[in-house]
Design a protein around this motif. Structure first.
Motif, PDB file in Angstrom:
ATOM      1  N   ALA A 178       2.293  -0.358  -4.070  1.00  0.00           N
ATOM      2  CA  ALA A 178       1.590  -0.987  -2.945  1.00  0.00           C
ATOM      3  C   ALA A 178       0.676  -2.112  -3.404  1.00  0.00           C
ATOM      4  O   ALA A 178       0.379  -3.035  -2.631  1.00  0.00           O
ATOM      5  N   HIS A 229       3.485   1.734   5.440  1.00  0.00           N
ATOM      6  CA  HIS A 229       3.762   1.649   4.001  1.00  0.00           C
ATOM      7  C   HIS A 229       4.410   2.934   3.522  1.00  0.00           C
ATOM      8  O   HIS A 229       4.018   4.031   3.924  1.00  0.00           O
ATOM      9  N   THR A 239       6.063  -2.345   2.286  1.00  0.00           N
ATOM     10  CA  THR A 239       5.003  -2.532   3.273  1.00  0.00           C
ATOM     11  C   THR A 239       5.549  -3.355   4.434  1.00  0.00           C
ATOM     12  O   THR A 239       6.226  -4.363   4.224  1.00  0.00           O
TER      13      THR A 239
END
Length: 388
Positions: A257, A368, A382
């Motif tokens: 992420a 996400h 994402t």
């Protein structure tokens, strides 16, 4: 090329079952596909792009045959449970390039009916994979992989089991309003830290549920979306990557992420502070905490303080998350939760979440996912979605 505004999510459907001994894997895929098509107000003949992943029984070709779909674009990207999230972006790319007009994405499975002990038994991957040969002797179960990351975060930043427990507490507050959720009882921090230890420091209630079921979404060209009688949910931005072992230079305190978040925010043209709701992959509580930090909702190492005291509870905290109860309480079909994260974000943006958890004026949501093993290799995706 950008996918900002190139496509809309026009259909979403979550299978209500959580235990399906009477249904086949393919049947579950067919049922979620039919549900999403009906939700969009389309017909099967409108589908000209099909997307599925590693949960598809027999692979893409077998499922296309079973569903009897005539399409001109396909995608079988498999980076674990996050796959449907990156496939929404892939569908938007295909639509922008004129490869298809209406894309169907399905995910379904029945690990509960098949008595699959995903988290606590070793997951044997392809024996010829170059990395698996080094890991095979240790036979690492999924829960252990995530526990390693949790231990490291605690060591580096002083994160506590009680702080991780607040993530489960928030999920349970939301799941009480979901009649289909596997776990509907509201739990406390004490309930979580006093539940049996699975892989130190993760307790049973730090882990997601195992369930059958699935879901599907439909992504369509803007001019088609505007003709349908559904609220408009626009794809604004996306990012995808995989994090691996980097030749042994492993840092367990961050996820993919950290790469996908900045890419998605830049494409969407919005800031972290603009987001009203987040759907985050919650295979374990530590997964949520790491993703929040890496996406920029708080500083690295501050995730424990950020999630504490109900900060993720809708109507209570600053950042409502997983208002359907998420994988920690609601469901985790096929051991892959990406599709349900998209579906709940669509509900929030449409204003169709349960009234008790609906986020006021929810016009911007982030989805996400993290798929695979947190401590070894995982895919990350994402998505940023906007209600138009």
């Amino acid at each position: 090329m950008t996918i900002r505004g190139a496509a809309y999510i026009v259909g979403a459907f979550e299978h209500p079952t959580r235990f399906a001994p009477d249904k086949s894997h393919a049947q579950l895929h067919a049922e979620v596909a039919a549900g999403a098509i009906a939700d969009a107000g389309l017909s099967k003949a409108d589908i000209d792009g099909y997307f599925c992943s590693g949960d598809a029984p027999g692979g893409l070709q077998s499922l296309l045959n079973y569903l009897n779909l005539e399409v001109r674009h396909v995608d079988s990207t498999d980076i674990g449970g996050v796959s449907p999230i990156v496939q929404v972006a892939h569908a938007a790319e295909a639509i922008a390039l004129g490869k298809c007009n209406v894309a169907l994405i399905t995910l379904a499975g029945r690990p509960k009916a098949d008595d699959v002990r995903t988290g606590t038994t070793p997951r044997i991957r392809h024996a010829a994979a170059p990395d698996v040969q080094w890991e095979y002797p240790y036979a690492i179960p999924t829960a252990v992989s995530y526990a390693l990351a949790a231990q490291r975060h605690m060591y580096e930043f002083g994160t506590t089991s009680e702080q991780l427990a607040w993530i489960k507490v928030a999920a349970s507050h939301h799941a009480q309003h979901n009649p289909n959720a596997v776990l509907r009882d509201v739990v406390t921090v004490e309930d979580v830290v006093n539940s049996p230890m699975v892989a130190d420091p993760l307790h049973r209630l730090d882990c997601c549920v195992i369930s059958d079921g699935g879901g599907a979404v439909i992504v369509a060209r803007p001019e088609i979306a505007r003709k349908l009688n559904r609220p408009l949910v626009r794809v604004l931005g996306a990012g995808e990557t995989t994090k691996h072992q980097a030749g042994g230079k492993i840092d367990l305190t961050y996820t993919g992420a950290a790469r996908t978040g900045p890419i998605a925010f830049a494409e969407a043209g919005v800031a972290v502070s603009d987001i009203k709701y987040v759907s985050l992959y919650d295979s374990f509580t530590i997964t949520v905490l790491l993703q929040l930090e890496d996406l920029g909702f708080c500083a690295k190492g501050k995730g424990g303080a950020f999630v504490a005291d109900g900060n993720l509870i809708s109507g209570v905290g600053r950042l409502p998350f997983n208002t359907d109860g998420g994988g920690l309480c609601n469901n985790h079909p096929a051991n892959r939760g990406g599709i349900t994260k998209i579906i709940e974000a669509v509900r929030q943006l449409r204003g169709e979440a349960h009234p008790a958890v609906q986020v006021a004026n929810c016009d911007l949501a982030l989805v996400h996912g993290t798929g695979g093993q947190l401590a070894t290799r995982h895919g990350s995706g994402t998505l940023i979605l906007e209600r138009e």
